[in-house]
Design an enzyme around this catalytic site. Structure first.
Site, PDB file in Angstrom:
ATOM      1  N   ARG A 154       0.700  -1.260   0.070  1.00 35.48           N
ATOM      2  CA  ARG A 154      -0.022  -0.115  -0.109  1.00 35.48           C
ATOM      3  C   ARG A 154       0.739   1.126   0.048  1.00 35.48           C
ATOM      4  O   ARG A 154       0.325   2.519   0.484  1.00 35.48           O
ATOM      5  CB  ARG A 154      -0.813   0.029   1.312  1.00 35.48           C
ATOM      6  CG  ARG A 154      -2.141  -1.186   1.133  1.00 35.48           C
ATOM      7  CD  ARG A 154      -3.132  -0.855   2.055  1.00 35.48           C
ATOM      8  NE  ARG A 154      -4.204  -1.985   2.100  1.00 35.48           N
ATOM      9  CZ  ARG A 154      -3.946  -2.821   3.052  1.00 35.48           C
ATOM     10  NH1 ARG A 154      -3.032  -2.781   3.876  1.00 35.48           N
ATOM     11  NH2 ARG A 154      -4.828  -4.032   2.984  1.00 35.48           N
ATOM     12  N   LYS A 200       2.212  11.326 -11.570  1.00 38.13           N
ATOM     13  CA  LYS A 200       1.181  10.384 -12.155  1.00 38.13           C
ATOM     14  C   LYS A 200       1.967   9.144 -12.684  1.00 38.13           C
ATOM     15  O   LYS A 200       3.147   9.107 -13.373  1.00 38.13           O
ATOM     16  CB  LYS A 200       0.769  10.976 -13.420  1.00 38.13           C
ATOM     17  CG  LYS A 200      -0.313  12.106 -13.582  1.00 38.13           C
ATOM     18  CD  LYS A 200      -0.741  12.215 -14.906  1.00 38.13           C
ATOM     19  CE  LYS A 200      -2.079  13.282 -14.833  1.00 38.13           C
ATOM     20  NZ  LYS A 200      -2.487  13.160 -16.126  1.00 38.13           N
ATOM     21  N   GLU A 215       7.582  17.530 -25.689  1.00 39.15           N
ATOM     22  CA  GLU A 215       6.972  17.916 -24.113  1.00 39.15           C
ATOM     23  C   GLU A 215       7.709  19.352 -24.011  1.00 39.15           C
ATOM     24  O   GLU A 215       6.764  20.025 -23.177  1.00 39.15           O
ATOM     25  CB  GLU A 215       7.241  17.051 -23.127  1.00 39.15           C
ATOM     26  CG  GLU A 215       6.725  15.613 -23.546  1.00 39.15           C
ATOM     27  CD  GLU A 215       5.179  15.367 -23.194  1.00 39.15           C
ATOM     28  OE1 GLU A 215       4.566  16.321 -22.640  1.00 39.15           O
ATOM     29  OE2 GLU A 215       4.531  14.236 -23.461  1.00 39.15           O
ATOM     30  N   LYS A 229       5.839  22.690 -15.325  1.00 39.18           N
ATOM     31  CA  LYS A 229       4.596  21.668 -14.630  1.00 39.18           C
ATOM     32  C   LYS A 229       4.380  21.670 -13.098  1.00 39.18           C
ATOM     33  O   LYS A 229       3.527  21.423 -12.853  1.00 39.18           O
ATOM     34  CB  LYS A 229       5.552  20.347 -15.179  1.00 39.18           C
ATOM     35  CG  LYS A 229       4.570  19.080 -15.024  1.00 39.18           C
ATOM     36  CD  LYS A 229       4.569  17.916 -15.689  1.00 39.18           C
ATOM     37  CE  LYS A 229       3.705  16.970 -15.064  1.00 39.18           C
ATOM     38  NZ  LYS A 229       3.979  15.531 -16.121  1.00 39.18           N
ATOM     39  N   GLU A 252      -5.704  16.881 -10.737  1.00 34.04           N
ATOM     40  CA  GLU A 252      -6.206  16.939 -12.212  1.00 34.04           C
ATOM     41  C   GLU A 252      -7.865  17.207 -12.212  1.00 34.04           C
ATOM     42  O   GLU A 252      -8.418  16.419 -12.736  1.00 34.04           O
ATOM     43  CB  GLU A 252      -5.845  15.711 -13.127  1.00 34.04           C
ATOM     44  CG  GLU A 252      -6.162  16.090 -14.669  1.00 34.04           C
ATOM     45  CD  GLU A 252      -5.468  15.422 -15.822  1.00 34.04           C
ATOM     46  OE1 GLU A 252      -4.567  14.752 -15.428  1.00 34.04           O
ATOM     47  OE2 GLU A 252      -5.975  15.053 -16.681  1.00 34.04           O
ATOM     48  N   ARG A 297      -4.939  21.170 -14.370  1.00 28.19           N
ATOM     49  CA  ARG A 297      -3.657  20.275 -14.726  1.00 28.19           C
ATOM     50  C   ARG A 297      -4.190  19.500 -16.161  1.00 28.19           C
ATOM     51  O   ARG A 297      -3.305  19.028 -16.625  1.00 28.19           O
ATOM     52  CB  ARG A 297      -3.653  19.212 -13.634  1.00 28.19           C
ATOM     53  CG  ARG A 297      -2.545  18.220 -13.991  1.00 28.19           C
ATOM     54  CD  ARG A 297      -2.203  17.349 -12.852  1.00 28.19           C
ATOM     55  NE  ARG A 297      -1.125  16.431 -12.908  1.00 28.19           N
ATOM     56  CZ  ARG A 297      -0.600  15.735 -12.263  1.00 28.19           C
ATOM     57  NH1 ARG A 297      -0.843  15.775 -10.828  1.00 28.19           N
ATOM     58  NH2 ARG A 297       0.410  14.628 -12.422  1.00 28.19           N
ATOM     59  N   ASN A 355      -2.200  18.100 -20.764  1.00 30.15           N
ATOM     60  CA  ASN A 355      -2.476  16.738 -21.849  1.00 30.15           C
ATOM     61  C   ASN A 355      -2.882  17.442 -23.345  1.00 30.15           C
ATOM     62  O   ASN A 355      -3.324  16.647 -24.021  1.00 30.15           O
ATOM     63  CB  ASN A 355      -3.725  16.114 -21.352  1.00 30.15           C
ATOM     64  CG  ASN A 355      -3.660  15.331 -20.385  1.00 30.15           C
ATOM     65  OD1 ASN A 355      -2.695  14.679 -20.226  1.00 30.15           O
ATOM     66  ND2 ASN A 355      -4.618  15.408 -19.280  1.00 30.15           N
ATOM     67  N   HIS A 362      -2.530  15.333 -26.266  1.00 30.55           N
ATOM     68  CA  HIS A 362      -2.848  13.906 -25.640  1.00 30.55           C
ATOM     69  C   HIS A 362      -3.900  13.020 -26.014  1.00 30.55           C
ATOM     70  O   HIS A 362      -3.815  12.157 -26.007  1.00 30.55           O
ATOM     71  CB  HIS A 362      -2.314  13.716 -24.262  1.00 30.55           C
ATOM     72  CG  HIS A 362      -1.018  14.094 -23.788  1.00 30.55           C
ATOM     73  ND1 HIS A 362      -0.298  15.281 -24.000  1.00 30.55           N
ATOM     74  CD2 HIS A 362      -0.335  13.300 -23.004  1.00 30.55           C
ATOM     75  CE1 HIS A 362       0.970  14.893 -23.548  1.00 30.55           C
ATOM     76  NE2 HIS A 362       0.912  14.073 -22.800  1.00 30.55           N
ATOM     77  N   HIS A 409      -2.750   9.963 -27.845  1.00 36.51           N
ATOM     78  CA  HIS A 409      -3.067   8.581 -27.361  1.00 36.51           C
ATOM     79  C   HIS A 409      -3.676   7.659 -28.289  1.00 36.51           C
ATOM     80  O   HIS A 409      -3.429   6.494 -28.143  1.00 36.51           O
ATOM     81  CB  HIS A 409      -3.918   8.719 -25.838  1.00 36.51           C
ATOM     82  CG  HIS A 409      -3.048   9.219 -24.615  1.00 36.51           C
ATOM     83  ND1 HIS A 409      -3.651   9.384 -23.573  1.00 36.51           N
ATOM     84  CD2 HIS A 409      -1.800   9.385 -24.533  1.00 36.51           C
ATOM     85  CE1 HIS A 409      -2.668   9.617 -22.515  1.00 36.51           C
ATOM     86  NE2 HIS A 409      -1.433   9.583 -23.360  1.00 36.51           N
ATOM     87  N   HIS A 461       5.620   8.237 -27.381  1.00 40.48           N
ATOM     88  CA  HIS A 461       4.906   9.044 -27.059  1.00 40.48           C
ATOM     89  C   HIS A 461       5.040  10.563 -27.634  1.00 40.48           C
ATOM     90  O   HIS A 461       4.003  11.346 -27.798  1.00 40.48           O
ATOM     91  CB  HIS A 461       4.811   8.854 -25.534  1.00 40.48           C
ATOM     92  CG  HIS A 461       4.217  10.070 -24.907  1.00 40.48           C
ATOM     93  ND1 HIS A 461       2.632   9.663 -24.695  1.00 40.48           N
ATOM     94  CD2 HIS A 461       4.453  10.876 -24.003  1.00 40.48           C
ATOM     95  CE1 HIS A 461       2.012  10.567 -23.977  1.00 40.48           C
ATOM     96  NE2 HIS A 461       3.159  11.223 -23.377  1.00 40.48           N
TER      97      HIS A 461
END
Lengths: 360, 360
Positions: B119, B141, B183, B225, B235, B239, B243, B246, B250, B263
């Protein structure tokens, strides 16, 4: 009448609803769901009993269901992945709500899936066993098992709310009911001597499933746990006491193979072992140990270690348990009935003596 | 000289160290490690280059290593499980530290493993690619991919610190270097027109890997960032602007099969698509679109969609993306160079026109 407890965790606070037939309260569900997407996660045993009533309460939503196999041995990453597959096939977004309908295994897996799906979606716990109502639905611990250890992969993740419907306990088999009672007794042993005495007085009626007394016992257990969790959400100190009996118990569960010994049964044996070791250290009296054995007996719980287990096996399995810090096995022991302590400062021979005594 | 940035997230705040050869700074590692147990997670490409230096810096610890296959196609729950297997076999406790040594794939997987092992255990990011230094090591993330969508299973989980050693960029191949630059350019496009102009002026030298200019670009990107993440850790709003490119990107990555298009390359194409659609809506000028195309060209990035992709495939893949809320596809678009907005309030025909234009 429905009782409501609040688990105080700041922005992550949530209510626990306790009462008869609250699964039919569709407006209560609605107050905790924020998008049209709902997935009910349940298992083969619970689905025929309660899935219909829950689906009816959720009929205003775009509700999907997934029925997993029943049993601790299925609490794995692989089985949990079916939840991700189902949600992605349904194209559920990160606003989707997961409803966990079942015992601790379903709650742990569905909760962990909720923690991970798109990095976290809301979930609602609907525990249908005594054990999950008093334990695993409170506190936000979610996890799956690994062949090398129980609950080794998981997250701290809080639900939106918990529905503990006491009517669901009527269909619980005797062995599962007793297993849940082990956790109820645990709260008394840890830090609530008044509750422990009340349980000693009322255990016969509780085992007859007197609904009013059961609701009281569930509410008191949840409150005891909620107080501890609120004080220590991420288990850096106090919360570890909730693991009374668990270090021994997890070793028993793993050693015997998941699903052979129920979690609550293993914890009952573990609590007797912790009590016996505490007596061995001179921290509690022989009479105290007898009180622990007697109440567990009254709850029809096992208090002896399965014959196949050896002291070496215990040591090996306990070494991988999460209560280990830099090599020393930390145990939760008793300095009185109603007073548990976390300790790695004990005479090692007392642990050896305990394992030898219990592994015949 | 080493630069240090602070990501301000209350109790979860952490520093980013940027500089030449900082992987040799064993005392800097030591200041962020709290038990003797350390696992270095890396891949087959990075291990021969930098594993020895990191192991040497960690020689005072009980350090284990695990070398995973290299590539986005291996960013799966199954591969990540090897980290759990390794840690459990080593009997690592919940005080163990995971060091993620590699690009974004290693950082995402090792970080998610750290979030889940018992955990949650501490972890340290050591990004060795431009992309991971400016993007995936900042913001917490973590995730793995699912056949039905990228980064669909994961957690928000912050590292103890980030070591961005600019010396590691010398061994990066040209294609990976360009992918990282996508990026960097993104931060300028989102909300930093000053940085965008600076990048236009200095792109030739940056592509020649001028070490001083690179350190400046990395620090500015991380700061941009970090500011956004600090304002919106989970997010819920701002935030999402990170993206930019993205949602289209994606879809390209998934549609072409993980690992075929990098990517950063997919994001470059996605940013051109977002810019083109923004022009289609009348939000920016044709000259603005040309500036976006020109800087991506200068960074040797692709700006056209792979031939195999169709508009229908885009729509289908974008519908499962996390930016969807109750059915509407939310996109990050531009109202100026240096001004991105999250919107589902656009003329749908503009999206159709964009997909038709780019899928020839």
């Amino acid at each position: 009448m429905m009782k409501t407890l609040q688990v105080a965790l700041g922005a992550r606070s949530y209510p626990i609803y306790i009462g008869q037939n609250i699964l039919t309260e569709s407006s209560l569900f609605a107050s905790h769901i924020k998008s049209r997407e709902v997935l009910v996660v349940t298992n083969e045993t619970v689905a025929p009993l309660y899935l219909d009533v829950v689906m009816t309460s959720l009929q205003d939503y775009r509700t999907e269901k997934i029925i997993l196999p029943d049993g601790e041995q299925y609490k794995t990453l692989e089985i949990m992945s079916r939840v991700f597959d189902h949600m992605l096939k349904a194209r559920f977004s990160r606003q989707a709500t997961i409803v966990a309908l079942g015992g601790g295994v379903i709650g742990d897996m569905a909760g962990f899936a909720a923690a991970c799906y798109q990095r976290g979606v809301p979930f609602i716990q609907v525990p249908t066993t005594l054990l999950s109502q008093v334990d695993s639905s409170v506190g936000g611990k979610t996890a799956v098992n690994h062949p090398l250890g129980k609950n080794m992969i998981g997250a701290f993740y809080q639900p939106q709310c918990v529905f503990a419907d006491t009517a669901t306990l009527n269909t619980l088999d005797d062995r599962q009911f007793s297993a849940g009672m082990a956790e109820v007794i645990k709260y008394g042993l840890i830090n609530d001597i008044e509750f422990f005495s009340w349980l000693e007085e009322n255990m016969t009626k509780l085992m007859d499933r007197d609904p009013e007394l059961l609701a009281q016992a569930i509410a008191r257990s949840c409150q005891d746990k909620a107080d501890i969790v609120a004080a220590d959400e991420y288990e850096t100190g106090l919360r570890a006491l909730l693991n009374l009996g668990h270090t021994f118990g997890h070793a028993i569960e793993t050693g015997c193979g998941y699903g052979q010994v129920l979690h609550g049964e293993a914890i009952a044996i573990g609590m007797v072992m912790a009590a016996w070791m505490s007596q061995c250290l001179g921290w509690i009296s022989a009479d105290d140990v007898k009180r622990v054995q007697a109440i567990l007996n009254a709850a029809r719980l096992p208090i002896t270690v399965p014959e196949t287990m050896t002291p070496d096996q215990f040591m090996s399995l306990m070494a991988v348990d999460k209560k280990v810090q830099d090599g020393a096995i930390r145990l939760i022991l008793l300095t009185a009935i109603g007073k548990a302590v976390l300790s790695d400062d004990y005479e090692p021979s007392a642990l050896d003596a305990t394992l030898t005594h219990f592994c015949q």
